[in-house]
Design a protein around this motif. Structure first.
Motif, PDB file in Angstrom:
ATOM      1  N   PHE A  39       0.848  -1.185   0.000  1.00 19.40           N
ATOM      2  CA  PHE A  39       0.000   0.000   0.000  1.00 19.40           C
ATOM      3  C   PHE A  39       0.881   1.232   0.000  1.00 19.40           C
ATOM      4  CE2 PHE A  39      -2.435  -3.313   2.029  1.00 19.40           C
ATOM      5  CZ  PHE A  39      -3.609  -3.245   1.306  1.00 19.40           C
ATOM      6  N   ARG A  40       0.524   2.148  -0.798  1.00 20.00           N
ATOM      7  CA  ARG A  40       1.296   3.375  -0.843  1.00 20.00           C
ATOM      8  C   ARG A  40       0.368   4.532  -0.532  1.00 20.00           C
ATOM      9  NH1 ARG A  40       5.990   4.535  -3.417  1.00 20.00           N
ATOM     10  NH2 ARG A  40       5.960   2.577  -4.538  1.00 20.00           N
ATOM     11  N   PRO A  41       0.455   5.029   0.700  1.00 19.56           N
ATOM     12  CA  PRO A  41      -0.463   6.111   1.042  1.00 19.56           C
ATOM     13  C   PRO A  41      -0.227   7.304   0.114  1.00 19.56           C
ATOM     14  CG  PRO A  41       0.684   5.306   2.976  1.00 19.56           C
ATOM     15  CD  PRO A  41       1.324   4.674   1.789  1.00 19.56           C
TER      16      PRO A  41
ATOM     17  N   ILE B 172      -0.845  10.323   0.459  1.00 13.23           N
ATOM     18  CA  ILE B 172      -0.504  11.606   1.042  1.00 13.23           C
ATOM     19  C   ILE B 172       0.965  11.956   0.894  1.00 13.23           C
ATOM     20  CG2 ILE B 172      -2.311  11.691   2.751  1.00 13.23           C
ATOM     21  CD1 ILE B 172      -0.182  10.575   4.703  1.00 13.23           C
ATOM     22  N   PHE B 173       1.772  10.946   0.641  1.00 15.73           N
ATOM     23  CA  PHE B 173       3.186  11.258   0.621  1.00 15.73           C
ATOM     24  C   PHE B 173       3.570  12.095  -0.569  1.00 15.73           C
ATOM     25  CE2 PHE B 173       2.828   7.726   3.429  1.00 15.73           C
ATOM     26  CZ  PHE B 173       3.448   8.289   4.513  1.00 15.73           C
TER      27      PHE B 173
ATOM     28  N   PRO C 118      -4.306   9.196   7.092  1.00 15.17           N
ATOM     29  CA  PRO C 118      -4.576   8.946   5.675  1.00 15.17           C
ATOM     30  C   PRO C 118      -5.840   9.648   5.170  1.00 15.17           C
ATOM     31  CG  PRO C 118      -4.194   6.902   6.845  1.00 15.17           C
ATOM     32  CD  PRO C 118      -4.281   7.969   7.870  1.00 15.17           C
TER      33      PRO C 118
ATOM     34  N   GLN D 111       1.248  -1.154   6.657  1.00 18.54           N
ATOM     35  CA  GLN D 111       0.750   0.127   6.191  1.00 18.54           C
ATOM     36  C   GLN D 111       0.256   0.986   7.353  1.00 18.54           C
ATOM     37  OE1 GLN D 111      -2.890   0.379   4.224  1.00 18.54           O
ATOM     38  NE2 GLN D 111      -2.446   2.376   3.361  1.00 18.54           N
TER      39      GLN D 111
END
Lengths: 527, 805
Positions: free
Chosen positions: B3-5, B7-8, B88, B662
């Protein structure tokens, strides 16, 4: 009061005392990375874990409170294992070279980037000191070395490597032509005598460092002048004999005596030398196995069998290196052997454990990606690699040397000595490869010229800088951005480091346990 | 899958550029900014509500508004960014007009949510790293769990929930959604309510619905409606994507939630229609009926109108579903209107609280709770009475009671159901606790993903306050009591009590070391009682029926009942409440009716990401805190996902670890990096790239993370992996050899068409990768190189001719 036991000793502390403070009272040192007195606890690095054998739990000493009945162990096997594991994990994502690849490839491990910065800054005295910390005969090697270091230079990825070898020669020549060439401070006389047999690059280097370490050295060689094969097998055009003489002259200043025309069997045997000297350093080049046998030394397939780190032979107090232990004519490698043998002999003569020069932990980035080159180029001067205008033999002029030296990327860490991550990695035997990640994080470097340098890849997310800027009421300050594995430190509103660290830069840099935050101008350590 | 949030993107340099440019193209009215911020708060502890308000208005957090926020409040830029990038929920890039939330909960996972997500990404032509389509119409996001596990896989687009979504149904689903939007209906955004202008009955007449017999249903409705005196339009609608539940029928009343019926039979039509449109006496009853249906629509038994309907008429096993249970925290299940205060009071509601407030001392209250033997329902099972007395005896400033409803575990939806259905009961439990510990302030901490729960609880608090139950003089005593709601912002770790407190204080939701426990040093440094929602919901019953009645239930150390979300490969899923001590087998076989599709029962995953898998061979393990721990699982908060022979245990372990990885807050080394490295090894296993040494490495790392992590999240994160290694090691080893015995791991399986193929071309038509040439009346072939293992072909094949191996 709280009563507990720490490493078998009973202690009483006030309620609310952390285990770290309790241990301090007993003068027990607990390793910490994220903790600094006065800035609260973040409890992130977990290096400070101790074990409560009463409950079987590991707990971070910086924040766990002492409770009555606890039986704390600070160095038990589970504690050391947990510390090592935590370090393994931190190192597994660490993006940074402790030392530059050029230095690591150089058999002598010379601190090349530092020398380059010193040349670039015109600090020639410091430059030669840096060189001579590892290379005793730089003027010689600057003329004959095939420069393996340049193969490792990261600048090569952008255009061509820095002309390291010629710059080293420039530093050495500048020194030799100075009024008072650099002679290292000689340690106090030990009263011990060392025989160095063979005056090639290994013997010259061994004598230089053994002399500097305070031992009385005599160098034996079958020829009438020192230099060995360098004097006889290399044309004078490439290596003028007076260069060898000049560097030998400096070695003599360290109290080293040369005895030429001295032949094995006729003039010396190992036994006679061992009787007359406290230690013997053998570096007579490639040697017939029968002769090795006649000296009473063991042979490996290629030469004398020695311990690989210490160069000790099977005979007490006898060290061997250079072409004698492995064939080949790489002078810089022989020279490196010479220095190592001197260090080992010194340890032996002082009754210390013989380990050779300390081998430090190295974090390595490995291959860099094309899109990371601009990140590395930020700190370097522009322009292609240049050759001396008056030809290679003539060497660099001072302005040329300065421009060429500026091409260095400064890819070595700014805090190789004060980095506590490196220090603990050595102490706990941690490695980066144990849990090496599938993909390393990108190389990042934010540079404020003359100011702060921030390298995200070296940050362990301990948040000390965040807590400092908060406590000192920085208007912008630093903060954690994101969370989880990808959490990072940065300034809000994408502010620059100057804006974020108006009054706390120095405090943050001094507190940062790794090389993540540093002053751009830092130059650390001597090894 | 990592998972790649999203928001980054804002904090990496390239993402920041995007934000900056977009910032300049949009204009922000200073007065509007000020109004939004001022209405939401001004203190540091208001930070999350302020950010939620900003995002509520702009759909992301524009930098100028954040600047304004720092100017107007005493919140520093560093604090603001720390929090805004931690949760998130917050976006830093403009979003599409509609948000598609693909549920990644356990139940959805085992039913193929990854493939659904892939299908959305494919359909919207999103490249890796993108989440919004080029027209900025849709933003695709993953959500840990929507808590509709029985509808798995579930997708929510804005306020519309779609269940049983098939990857192949994604285009139709989006068309349907856009059709609703552009149609005659007017959608308003008041919580979960969708307001529509006219009364109508919609019948799904998509191809699947027609196959399910909706044509006949449509005619039957028309006939029934003709006999009514209310004007009702009957409308055909396209596929709504819930093809497993056809025929579908939706009743839309002005100003009310639409009610959806699934698997409607012709003979049921008149009853359903009459329930809505024929006046029934007394009027109240009708109101309750409708309210209940509305509730069911949005709760997990969302399909219960059908299920329940069926009980009256035919299905016997469903009666067993209800009969084996014991309702304490879900007492009067299916009877109470969630928001009817009078009705709750008629069913003895608030009698326990009154008794406690009027006639019992705090000590007497605590004695009763201690005597009942109840332990915390949040997972770890700490004795509730002891917790209360610790808070009671703690010195310090004003005390607070917090109800932990930050139910983030994938596969768990108990809290949501309790809050939506029994808000008064939870309030009553909290009131009793407040009196016992000496607190005057109560806070509900509810996930923002549960808008209906937030709305219901808010409404219930308002009604209680109006009725004088809360406020200055509850039950005419002088014990003042205030209630408020704090919405979580999408961080699972905030279920950990110290992280929860940090987030209520407006900080990053990062746990700290305990002790000191919140009972001593909690919210703003003062003693704080935090109990799980279910714990509070159980309290009133204990006082009404006596601690003895409670402690007689269950096992020696685990008393009373436990609510579980029963989901996964089960015939009858849903929320169940069972006495402690019941065996897993009884739950799976007697209550759940065993595995669906006649597949073999393989294991139950119990306790979610903190728990583990218990194999079918150990199905006689009782539900008991200690027994489950010994079996390598955990009571957890009560997610119970049933797995069958087609589920890969390595995939399940990876799924849970991907979740905790995550959700790690990123504070301590072991959890932050350790879970990441474990996940990488599991990824290698699932992709057939792992070596035998990797298994040992995984095990040693799991032990290190378990022992060394700071909080419960990290300490329990390795459990799913360790239990898999304990019970299913052979299956793990098979992956090293490049085999996935369950046929689940994409990289290790191949799709093949057998001789049973009738050449209907449906597989070829549906293949999104053009891996099946179109050969009518001939046996089809799959090009393995092109095949993306989306499973479409197998699902659409009418002759079961697609084989996976």
């Amino acid at each position: 009061m709280i009563r507990l036991t720490v490493n078998g000793r009973k202690i009483q502390v006030a309620k609310g005392t952390t285990l770290l403070d309790a241990c301090k009272k007993l003068d027990l040192v607990i390793p910490t990375l994220c903790y600094q007195e006065g800035y609260g606890q973040h409890t992130s690095c977990m290096i400070c874990v101790v074990e409560d054998t009463a409950s079987g739990r590991l707990m971070p000493a910086c924040s766990a409170l002492a409770e009555t009945g606890m039986t704390i162990e600070t160095e038990s096997a589970p504690v050391n294992e947990a510390r090592q594991q935590a370090l393994n994990l931190l190192l597994s994502e660490h993006v940074g070279d402790c030392e530059a690849p050029c230095s690591l490839i150089c058999p002598a491990h010379m601190h090349i980037p530092r020398m380059l910065r010193e040349i670039a800054g015109g600090a020639m005295r410091q430059a030669i000191e840096t060189v001579k910390a590892h290379i005793a005969i730089p003027a010689v090697l600057g003329r004959i070395c095939p420069a393996p270091c340049e193969k490792g230079c990261r600048r090569k990825e952008a255009d061509a490597p820095v002309s390291i070898c010629l710059l080293k020669r420039f530093a050495a020549d500048a020194d030799l032509s100075a009024k008072k060439p650099y002679i290292p401070a000689r340690s106090q006389d030990t009263g011990k005598k060392i025989a160095v047999v063979g005056a090639g690059p290994a013997g010259m280097s061994a004598a230089y460092y053994a002399g500097a370490l305070g031992h009385a050295c005599t160098v034996f060689d079958k020829e009438s002048k020192p230099g060995g094969a360098m004097r006889t097998m290399i044309s004078d055009d490439i290596l003028p004999p007076q260069i060898i003489d000049s560097e030998w002259h400096i070695i003599e200043k360290l109290g080293v005596v040369f005895t030429g025309g001295s032949r094995l069997g006729a003039d010396w045997t190992l036994d006679t030398l061992r009787r007359q000297f406290d230690a013997v350093i053998l570096c007579i080049g490639e040697t017939d196995p029968d002769i090795i046998g006649s000296l009473g030394l063991e042979t490996s397939g290629r030469g004398v069998r020695v311990h690989p780190g210490t160069f000790q032979t099977g005979t007490t107090g006898v060290f061997a290196g250079g072409g004698m232990i492995s064939p080949g004519k790489l002078a810089v490698r022989s020279s490196a052997h010479g220095r190592s043998m001197a260090v080992s002999a010194d340890q032996f003569l002082r009754g210390l454990p013989v380990t050779g020069p300390p081998e430090r932990f190295q974090s390595r980035i490995g291959r860099i990606q094309p899109d990371e080159i601009p990140v590395l180029m930020q700190e370097s001067g522009p322009g292609p690699r240049r050759d001396p205008e008056q030809g290679i033999r003539a060497g660099f002029t001072e302005p040329e040397a300065s421009i060429e030296a500026r091409r260095c990327l400064h890819c070595d860490c700014r805090k190789p000595e004060s980095c506590r991550l490196r220090h603990y990695a050595e102490q706990y035997g941690a490695t980066a490869k144990k849990y090496m990640g599938e993909e390393r994080l990108p190389l990042e470097k934010k540079v404020q010229p003359g100011g702060v340098v921030y390298e995200q890849g070296k940050c362990i997310r301990c948040g000390l800088c965040v807590r400092i800027t908060q406590k000192m009421k920085e208007p912008m300050g630093l903060t954690f951005l994101g969370r989880g594995f990808q959490v990072r430190i940065g300034a809000p509103f994408d502010a620059s480091l100057d804006q974020a660290l108006k009054s706390t830069a120095d405090l943050c840099i001094r507190s940062c346990p790794t090389g993540a935050l540093a002053w751009a101008e830092t130059e650390e350590g001597t090894s | 899958m990592i998972f790649r949030p999203l928001i980054f993107a804002v904090v990496v340099d390239s993402g920041q550029e995007t934000t900056m440019t977009e910032m300049h193209t949009e204009s922000f009215d200073p007065e509007e900014m000020e109004r939004i911020i001022r209405n939401a708060g001004e203190k540091r502890s208001d930070l999350i509500p302020i950010l939620q308000a900003i995002q509520g208005h702009y759909h992301y957090l524009p930098a100028p508004v954040l600047h304004k926020c720092c100017e107007m409040t005493d919140i520093t830029p560093a604090e603001l960014f720390g929090v805004a990038t931690f949760f998130p929920q917050f976006r830093h890039r403009p979003a599409g007009r509609h948000t598609i939330r693909v549920c990644m909960g356990t139940a959805c996972h085992v039913k193929g949510s990854e493939r659904v997500l892939d299908a959305f990404n494919r359909h919207l032509a999103l490249k890796p790293g993108e989440d919004t389509d080029r027209d900025r119409l849709f933003t695709v996001s993953k959500v840990a769990c929507l808590g509709c596990c029985t509808l798995a896989p579930v997708v929510q687009i804005d306020d519309v929930t779609y269940g049983h979504v098939l990857p192949s149904g994604v285009p139709d689903l989006l068309r349907d959604f856009l059709g609703r939007e552009s149609g005659s209906s007017v959608s308003g955004k008041s919580g979960a309510f969708t307001l529509r202008a006219e009364t109508e009955i919609r019948v799904g007449l998509g191809s699947c619905c027609q196959a399910g017999g909706s044509g006949a249903v449509f005619h039957s409705i028309q006939e029934t409606v003709a006999g009514l005196d209310t004007p009702v339009s009957v409308k055909r609608v396209g596929c709504v994507g819930m093809c497993h539940q056809t025929p579908l029928m939706e009743i839309v009343l002005p100003g009310r939630d639409p009610v959806l019926y699934a698997r409607v039979q012709i003979q049921d039509v008149p009853k359903i229609v009459q329930a809505h449109f024929k006046p029934v006496h007394p009027v109240l009853k009708l109101k309750n009926h409708v309210a209940r249906w509305i509730e069911d629509l949005y709760t997990d038994a969302a399909w219960k109108p059908v299920t329940r309907y069926a009980i009256d008429v035919r299905d016997k096993p469903v009666a067993a579903f209800l009969g084996r249970q014991l309702h304490i925290s879900t007492e009067f299940c299916g009877i109470l209107d969630p928001l009817d205060l009078e009705e709750y009071e008629k069913h003895h509601g608030f009698e326990a609280a009154q008794d406690c407030y009027v006639s019992r001392s705090p000590e007497a209250i605590m004695d009763e709770v201690i005597a009942s033997g109840i332990r915390g329902r949040g997972g770890a099972g700490f004795p509730t009475g002891r917790k209360w007395s610790l808070v009671r005896s703690a010195a310090g400033g004003p005390k607070t009671v917090i109800c932990n409803c930050d139910e983030g575990d994938p596969g768990a939806f108990m809290d949501r159901m309790l809050l939506e259905s029994y808000p008064y009961r939870v309030i009553e439990g909290m009131m009793i606790a407040a009196k016992a510990v000496g607190a005057h302030r109560c806070i509900f901490y509810i996930r923002a993903e549960y808008p209906l729960a937030v709305q219901r609880v808010g409404e219930a608090i308002r009604k209680c306050t109006e009725a004088g139950l809360l406020g200055d003089r509850p039950f005419d005593t002088d014990y003042s009591l205030s209630f408020s709601i704090q919405q979580g912002a999408g961080a699972f770790v905030c279920g950990e009590e110290t992280a929860l407190i940090a987030s209520v204080e407006g900080k990053r939701g990062m746990p700290r070391i305990r002790p000191p426990y919140p009972s001593e040093h909690g919210l703003h440094g003062n003693p704080t009682l935090i109990n799980n929602c279910e714990t509070f919901a159980t309290i009133p019953w204990i006082f009404q029926n006596g601690s003895g009645s409670f402690s007689r239930l269950g096992t020696e150390k685990s008393k009373g009942t436990k609510v579980f979300s029963l989901a996964g490969k089960i015939r009858r899923g849903g929320l169940i409440e069972v006495p402690m001590g019941i065996t897993i087998r009884e739950i799976v076989e007697d209550i759940g009716g065993g595995c669906a599709d006649d597949k073999a029962f393989k294991a139950v995953q119990i306790g979610g990401p903190s728990g583990g898998c218990i194999p079918a061979s150990m199905a006689d393990t009782p539900v008991d805190y200690e027994a489950l721990l010994n079996a390598g699982a955990m009571m957890g908060s009560g997610g119970l996902v049933v797995l069958d022979e087609s589920d890969c245990m390595v995939d399940i372990a990876r799924y849970f670890l991907a979740f905790t990885q995550q959700e790690s807050c990123g504070k301590c080394t072991f959890c932050r990096i350790g879970t990441k490295r474990m996940l990488e090894i599991l990824d290698r296993l699932c992709e057939g790239r792992a070596s035998a040494a990797d298994i040992d490495k995984l095990e040693s790392l799991a032990q290190a993370v378990k022992k060394g992590s700071l909080c419960g999240l990290g300490r329990t994160a390795p459990n799913p992996v360790l239990s898999t290694l304990r019970y299913f090691r052979e299956e793990v080893e098979a992956h090293v050899e490049g085999r996935c015995p369950a046929g689940k791991c994409k990289a290790l399986i191949r799709y093949r068409i057998t001789d049973d193929c009738i050449g209907c071309t449906r597989c070829a038509q549906g293949c999104p990768a053009d891996a099946i040439p179109w050969t009518p009346y001939k046996k089809h072939e799959i090009d393995t190189e092109k095949c993306i293992r989306c499973d479409n072909c197998r699902q659409v094949c009418p002759s079961d001719a697609v084989e996976v191996n």
